[in-house]
Design a protein around this motif. Structure first.
Motif, PDB file in Angstrom:
ATOM      1  N   VAL A  61      76.179  74.651  -2.920  1.00 13.29           N
ATOM      2  CA  VAL A  61      74.707  73.888  -2.466  1.00 13.29           C
ATOM      3  C   VAL A  61      74.097  74.770  -1.418  1.00 13.29           C
ATOM      4  N   LEU A  62      73.000  74.976  -1.904  1.00  9.68           N
ATOM      5  CA  LEU A  62      71.884  75.716  -0.948  1.00  9.68           C
ATOM      6  C   LEU A  62      70.746  74.755  -0.729  1.00  9.68           C
ATOM      7  N   LEU A  63      69.945  75.192   0.251  1.00 10.52           N
ATOM      8  CA  LEU A  63      68.742  74.422   0.622  1.00 10.52           C
ATOM      9  C   LEU A  63      67.588  75.231   0.280  1.00 10.52           C
ATOM     10  N   ARG A  64      66.407  74.749  -0.291  1.00 11.94           N
ATOM     11  CA  ARG A  64      65.164  75.286  -0.141  1.00 11.94           C
ATOM     12  C   ARG A  64      64.435  74.774   1.107  1.00 11.94           C
ATOM     13  N   GLN A  65      64.256  75.612   2.168  1.00 16.74           N
ATOM     14  CA  GLN A  65      63.596  75.290   3.480  1.00 16.74           C
ATOM     15  C   GLN A  65      62.460  76.197   3.800  1.00 16.74           C
ATOM     16  N   TYR A  66      61.299  75.559   4.186  1.00 21.74           N
ATOM     17  CA  TYR A  66      60.440  76.089   4.621  1.00 21.74           C
ATOM     18  C   TYR A  66      60.620  76.854   6.011  1.00 21.74           C
ATOM     19  N   ARG A  67      60.207  78.101   6.265  1.00 20.79           N
ATOM     20  CA  ARG A  67      60.450  79.103   7.486  1.00 20.79           C
ATOM     21  C   ARG A  67      59.167  79.445   7.874  1.00 20.79           C
ATOM     22  N   GLN A  68      58.655  78.976   8.988  1.00 22.76           N
ATOM     23  CA  GLN A  68      57.484  79.436   9.560  1.00 22.76           C
ATOM     24  C   GLN A  68      57.213  80.908   9.924  1.00 22.76           C
ATOM     25  N   PRO A  69      58.380  81.358  10.596  1.00 20.31           N
ATOM     26  CA  PRO A  69      58.182  82.989  10.788  1.00 20.31           C
ATOM     27  C   PRO A  69      57.838  83.691   9.640  1.00 20.31           C
ATOM     28  N   LEU A  70      58.304  83.243   8.378  1.00 22.91           N
ATOM     29  CA  LEU A  70      57.949  83.935   7.010  1.00 22.91           C
ATOM     30  C   LEU A  70      57.029  83.411   6.342  1.00 22.91           C
ATOM     31  N   ARG A  71      56.568  82.190   6.517  1.00 21.86           N
ATOM     32  CA  ARG A  71      55.738  81.514   5.996  1.00 21.86           C
ATOM     33  C   ARG A  71      55.741  81.303   4.708  1.00 21.86           C
ATOM     34  N   ARG A  72      57.020  81.059   4.239  1.00 17.55           N
ATOM     35  CA  ARG A  72      57.647  80.412   3.018  1.00 17.55           C
ATOM     36  C   ARG A  72      58.937  79.885   2.851  1.00 17.55           C
ATOM     37  N   TYR A  73      59.079  79.302   1.506  1.00 20.00           N
ATOM     38  CA  TYR A  73      60.480  78.820   1.656  1.00 20.00           C
ATOM     39  C   TYR A  73      61.691  79.845   1.412  1.00 20.00           C
ATOM     40  N   VAL A  74      62.723  79.307   1.751  1.00 17.67           N
ATOM     41  CA  VAL A  74      63.855  80.364   1.820  1.00 17.67           C
ATOM     42  C   VAL A  74      64.985  79.621   1.163  1.00 17.67           C
ATOM     43  N   LEU A  75      65.826  80.002   0.123  1.00 19.99           N
ATOM     44  CA  LEU A  75      67.025  79.488  -0.135  1.00 19.99           C
ATOM     45  C   LEU A  75      68.123  79.864   0.813  1.00 19.99           C
ATOM     46  N   GLU A  76      68.783  78.770   1.354  1.00 19.88           N
ATOM     47  CA  GLU A  76      69.808  79.267   2.349  1.00 19.88           C
ATOM     48  C   GLU A  76      70.900  77.986   2.421  1.00 19.88           C
ATOM     49  N   LEU A  77      71.988  78.499   3.253  1.00 16.84           N
ATOM     50  CA  LEU A  77      73.255  77.644   3.204  1.00 16.84           C
ATOM     51  C   LEU A  77      72.602  76.616   4.034  1.00 16.84           C
ATOM     52  N   PRO A  78      73.163  75.442   4.184  1.00 16.63           N
ATOM     53  CA  PRO A  78      73.178  74.230   4.988  1.00 16.63           C
ATOM     54  C   PRO A  78      73.506  75.049   6.373  1.00 16.63           C
ATOM     55  N   ALA A  79      72.924  74.522   7.337  1.00 14.22           N
ATOM     56  CA  ALA A  79      73.163  75.035   8.917  1.00 14.22           C
ATOM     57  C   ALA A  79      72.315  74.392   9.957  1.00 14.22           C
ATOM     58  N   GLY A  80      73.158  74.488  11.187  1.00 16.96           N
ATOM     59  CA  GLY A  80      71.893  74.125  12.365  1.00 16.96           C
ATOM     60  C   GLY A  80      72.451  74.448  13.358  1.00 16.96           C
ATOM     61  N   LYS A  81      71.609  74.146  14.606  1.00 14.87           N
ATOM     62  CA  LYS A  81      72.012  74.588  15.768  1.00 14.87           C
ATOM     63  C   LYS A  81      73.180  73.702  16.711  1.00 14.87           C
ATOM     64  N   MET A  82      73.989  74.642  17.460  1.00 11.76           N
ATOM     65  CA  MET A  82      74.748  73.824  18.144  1.00 11.76           C
ATOM     66  C   MET A  82      74.088  73.328  19.369  1.00 11.76           C
ATOM     67  N   ASP A  83      73.419  72.352  19.412  1.00  9.63           N
ATOM     68  CA  ASP A  83      72.501  71.800  20.369  1.00  9.63           C
ATOM     69  C   ASP A  83      72.807  70.410  20.897  1.00  9.63           C
ATOM     70  N   VAL A  84      74.332  69.938  20.727  1.00 11.52           N
ATOM     71  CA  VAL A  84      74.673  68.840  21.180  1.00 11.52           C
ATOM     72  C   VAL A  84      75.828  69.033  22.135  1.00 11.52           C
ATOM     73  N   ASP A  85      75.684  68.752  23.539  1.00 11.37           N
ATOM     74  CA  ASP A  85      76.732  69.032  24.316  1.00 11.37           C
ATOM     75  C   ASP A  85      77.987  68.788  23.974  1.00 11.37           C
ATOM     76  N   GLY A  86      79.110  69.513  24.108  1.00 11.26           N
ATOM     77  CA  GLY A  86      80.547  69.191  23.566  1.00 11.26           C
ATOM     78  C   GLY A  86      80.942  69.296  22.491  1.00 11.26           C
ATOM     79  N   GLU A  87      79.932  69.643  21.436  1.00  7.69           N
ATOM     80  CA  GLU A  87      80.341  69.405  20.089  1.00  7.69           C
ATOM     81  C   GLU A  87      80.964  70.795  19.560  1.00  7.69           C
ATOM     82  N   SER A  88      81.999  70.857  18.882  1.00  5.47           N
ATOM     83  CA  SER A  88      82.692  72.270  18.454  1.00  5.47           C
ATOM     84  C   SER A  88      82.066  72.539  17.182  1.00  5.47           C
ATOM     85  N   PRO A  89      82.273  73.804  16.948  1.00  4.25           N
ATOM     86  CA  PRO A  89      81.516  74.257  15.642  1.00  4.25           C
ATOM     87  C   PRO A  89      81.885  73.420  14.643  1.00  4.25           C
TER      88      PRO A  89
END
Length: 188
Positions: A61-89
Protein backbone atom coordinates in the motif's frame (compact mmCIF):
# COMPACT_ATOMS: atom_id res chain seq x y z
CA UNK A 1 36.61 10.16 16.87
CA UNK A 2 34.69 9.50 20.03
CA UNK A 3 32.95 6.19 20.70
CA UNK A 4 29.68 7.61 19.36
CA UNK A 5 31.37 8.65 16.12
CA UNK A 6 31.30 12.35 16.97
CA UNK A 7 34.21 14.57 15.99
CA UNK A 8 35.06 16.07 19.36
CA UNK A 9 37.54 18.59 17.92
CA UNK A 10 34.78 20.61 16.18
CA UNK A 11 33.73 23.14 18.81
CA UNK A 12 30.38 24.93 18.70
CA UNK A 13 31.18 28.52 19.68
CA UNK A 14 27.81 30.16 19.02
CA UNK A 15 24.17 29.17 18.66
CA UNK A 16 21.10 31.17 17.66
CA UNK A 17 17.54 29.99 16.98
CA UNK A 18 16.57 31.97 13.87
CA UNK A 19 13.14 30.45 13.25
CA UNK A 20 10.65 28.30 15.17
CA UNK A 21 7.73 26.63 13.41
CA UNK A 22 6.91 23.34 11.65
CA UNK A 23 10.69 22.96 11.68
CA UNK A 24 13.14 25.06 13.67
CA UNK A 25 16.22 26.64 12.10
CA UNK A 26 19.32 27.04 14.25
CA UNK A 27 22.44 28.91 13.15
CA UNK A 28 25.61 27.60 14.77
CA UNK A 29 29.14 28.92 14.60
CA UNK A 30 31.67 26.11 14.66
CA UNK A 31 35.45 26.19 15.12
CA UNK A 32 37.14 23.62 12.87
CA UNK A 33 40.26 21.60 13.80
CA UNK A 34 42.48 24.15 11.99
CA UNK A 35 41.01 27.04 14.01
CA UNK A 36 38.81 28.50 11.28
CA UNK A 37 35.20 29.35 12.04
CA UNK A 38 32.24 28.41 9.87
CA UNK A 39 28.51 29.01 10.14
CA UNK A 40 25.98 26.23 9.59
CA UNK A 41 22.19 26.32 9.57
CA UNK A 42 20.58 23.23 11.07
CA UNK A 43 16.94 22.32 10.63
CA UNK A 44 15.56 20.67 13.76
CA UNK A 45 12.57 18.52 12.87
CA UNK A 46 10.64 15.74 14.59
CA UNK A 47 11.83 12.24 13.77
CA UNK A 48 9.52 10.14 11.63
CA UNK A 49 8.32 6.59 11.09
CA UNK A 50 7.48 4.92 7.77
CA UNK A 51 5.95 1.50 7.11
CA UNK A 52 6.01 -0.80 4.09
CA UNK A 53 2.49 -2.23 4.58
CA UNK A 54 1.97 -5.61 2.91
CA UNK A 55 -1.59 -6.88 2.49
CA UNK A 56 -2.33 -10.61 2.79
CA UNK A 57 -2.48 -10.88 -1.02
CA UNK A 58 1.10 -9.49 -1.26
CA UNK A 59 0.20 -6.01 -2.47
CA UNK A 60 2.04 -3.04 -0.99
CA UNK A 61 0.00 0.00 0.00
CA UNK A 62 1.32 3.40 -1.06
CA UNK A 63 -0.22 6.84 -0.72
CA UNK A 64 -0.51 9.53 -3.36
CA UNK A 65 0.03 12.64 -1.26
CA UNK A 66 0.48 16.32 -2.14
CA UNK A 67 3.86 17.74 -1.10
CA UNK A 68 4.07 21.53 -1.11
CA UNK A 69 7.89 21.81 -1.47
CA UNK A 70 7.62 19.87 -4.76
CA UNK A 71 4.24 21.37 -5.72
CA UNK A 72 2.98 17.99 -6.84
CA UNK A 73 1.66 14.65 -5.66
CA UNK A 74 4.16 11.96 -4.64
CA UNK A 75 3.70 8.21 -4.24
CA UNK A 76 5.11 7.23 -0.87
CA UNK A 77 4.85 4.89 2.09
CA UNK A 78 2.48 5.67 4.95
CA UNK A 79 4.53 7.71 7.40
CA UNK A 80 4.31 10.34 10.06
CA UNK A 81 6.12 12.42 12.60
CA UNK A 82 6.99 11.30 16.09
CA UNK A 83 5.13 14.25 17.56
CA UNK A 84 3.35 12.66 20.54
CA UNK A 85 5.39 12.72 23.75
CA UNK A 86 6.38 9.25 24.97
CA UNK A 87 5.31 7.36 21.83
CA UNK A 88 7.76 4.72 20.63
CA UNK A 89 8.51 4.33 16.93
CA UNK A 90 6.38 1.14 16.91
CA UNK A 91 3.42 2.98 18.46
CA UNK A 92 3.76 5.72 15.85
CA UNK A 93 3.82 3.07 13.09
CA UNK A 94 0.55 1.56 14.32
CA UNK A 95 -1.05 5.02 14.72
CA UNK A 96 0.02 6.21 11.27
CA UNK A 97 -1.22 3.05 9.55
CA UNK A 98 -4.63 3.49 11.19
CA UNK A 99 -4.81 7.19 10.40
CA UNK A 100 -3.51 7.11 6.84
CA UNK A 101 -4.72 3.82 5.36
CA UNK A 102 -7.34 2.58 7.84
CA UNK A 103 -5.30 -0.56 8.55
CA UNK A 104 -2.85 -1.87 11.13
CA UNK A 105 -0.11 -4.51 11.07
CA UNK A 106 -0.02 -7.60 13.26
CA UNK A 107 3.77 -7.70 12.88
CA UNK A 108 6.30 -4.90 12.50
CA UNK A 109 9.85 -5.72 11.44
CA UNK A 110 12.36 -2.91 11.95
CA UNK A 111 14.31 -2.47 8.72
CA UNK A 112 16.48 0.58 9.43
CA UNK A 113 16.75 3.97 11.08
CA UNK A 114 18.39 6.48 8.77
CA UNK A 115 19.34 10.15 8.85
CA UNK A 116 17.28 12.01 6.27
CA UNK A 117 20.01 14.48 5.31
CA UNK A 118 22.77 14.63 7.88
CA UNK A 119 24.31 17.78 6.39
CA UNK A 120 21.40 20.00 7.38
CA UNK A 121 18.69 18.33 9.48
CA UNK A 122 18.42 16.39 12.72
CA UNK A 123 15.50 14.27 11.42
CA UNK A 124 15.79 10.50 11.47
CA UNK A 125 13.28 8.06 10.00
CA UNK A 126 12.53 4.63 11.46
CA UNK A 127 11.39 2.25 8.71
CA UNK A 128 9.36 -0.92 9.29
CA UNK A 129 7.94 -3.74 7.24
CA UNK A 130 4.31 -4.30 8.23
CA UNK A 131 2.89 -7.80 7.83
CA UNK A 132 -0.58 -9.09 8.57
CA UNK A 133 -2.03 -5.76 7.49
CA UNK A 134 -5.76 -5.67 8.26
CA UNK A 135 -8.54 -3.04 8.37
CA UNK A 136 -9.10 -1.11 11.60
CA UNK A 137 -11.13 1.89 12.69
CA UNK A 138 -9.31 5.23 12.79
CA UNK A 139 -8.04 6.33 16.20
CA UNK A 140 -10.69 7.92 18.42
CA UNK A 141 -11.13 11.58 17.59
CA UNK A 142 -8.97 11.44 14.45
CA UNK A 143 -10.09 13.56 11.52
CA UNK A 144 -7.84 13.85 8.44
CA UNK A 145 -6.63 17.43 7.92
CA UNK A 146 -4.41 19.31 5.54
CA UNK A 147 -2.54 16.98 3.15
CA UNK A 148 -3.96 13.89 4.87
CA UNK A 149 -7.49 14.95 3.87
CA UNK A 150 -6.50 14.68 0.21
CA UNK A 151 -4.48 11.44 0.15
CA UNK A 152 -5.29 8.56 -2.15
CA UNK A 153 -4.61 4.99 -0.98
CA UNK A 154 -3.03 3.03 -3.84
CA UNK A 155 -2.24 -0.70 -3.44
CA UNK A 156 0.31 -2.09 -5.91
CA UNK A 157 1.58 -5.57 -6.69
CA UNK A 158 5.07 -5.79 -5.18
CA UNK A 159 6.63 -6.32 -8.62
CA UNK A 160 4.89 -3.19 -9.93
CA UNK A 161 6.28 -1.10 -7.06
CA UNK A 162 9.80 -2.29 -7.89
CA UNK A 163 9.23 -1.36 -11.55
CA UNK A 164 7.94 2.10 -10.57
CA UNK A 165 11.15 2.61 -8.61
CA UNK A 166 13.31 1.45 -11.52
CA UNK A 167 11.54 3.83 -13.90
CA UNK A 168 12.11 6.76 -11.54
CA UNK A 169 8.41 7.18 -10.77
CA UNK A 170 9.04 6.65 -7.05
CA UNK A 171 11.36 9.40 -5.84
CA UNK A 172 10.63 9.67 -2.12
CA UNK A 173 13.71 8.62 -0.12
CA UNK A 174 11.94 6.83 2.74
CA UNK A 175 9.89 4.88 0.20
CA UNK A 176 12.92 3.81 -1.82
CA UNK A 177 14.88 2.87 1.33
CA UNK A 178 11.91 0.94 2.73
CA UNK A 179 11.26 -0.98 -0.49
CA UNK A 180 14.94 -1.80 -0.97
CA UNK A 181 15.26 -3.23 2.54
CA UNK A 182 11.85 -4.95 2.50
CA UNK A 183 12.68 -6.66 -0.80
CA UNK A 184 14.51 -9.67 0.67
CA UNK A 185 11.62 -10.26 3.12
CA UNK A 186 9.19 -10.24 0.19
CA UNK A 187 11.20 -12.33 -2.27
CA UNK A 188 11.97 -9.35 -4.50
Amino acid sequence: MTAAGEASWFETTGREVVYEGFSDVIRETVRTPDGEEMVREIVRHDDAVAVVPVLDDGRIVLLRQYRQPLRRYVLELPAGKMDVDGESPEEVAHRELAEEIGHDARELIHLVTFQNSSGWTTEETHVYLGRGVHPVDPPEGFTPKEEEADMEIVPFAAEDVVELARRGELTDAKTLVGLLLAGPHLGL
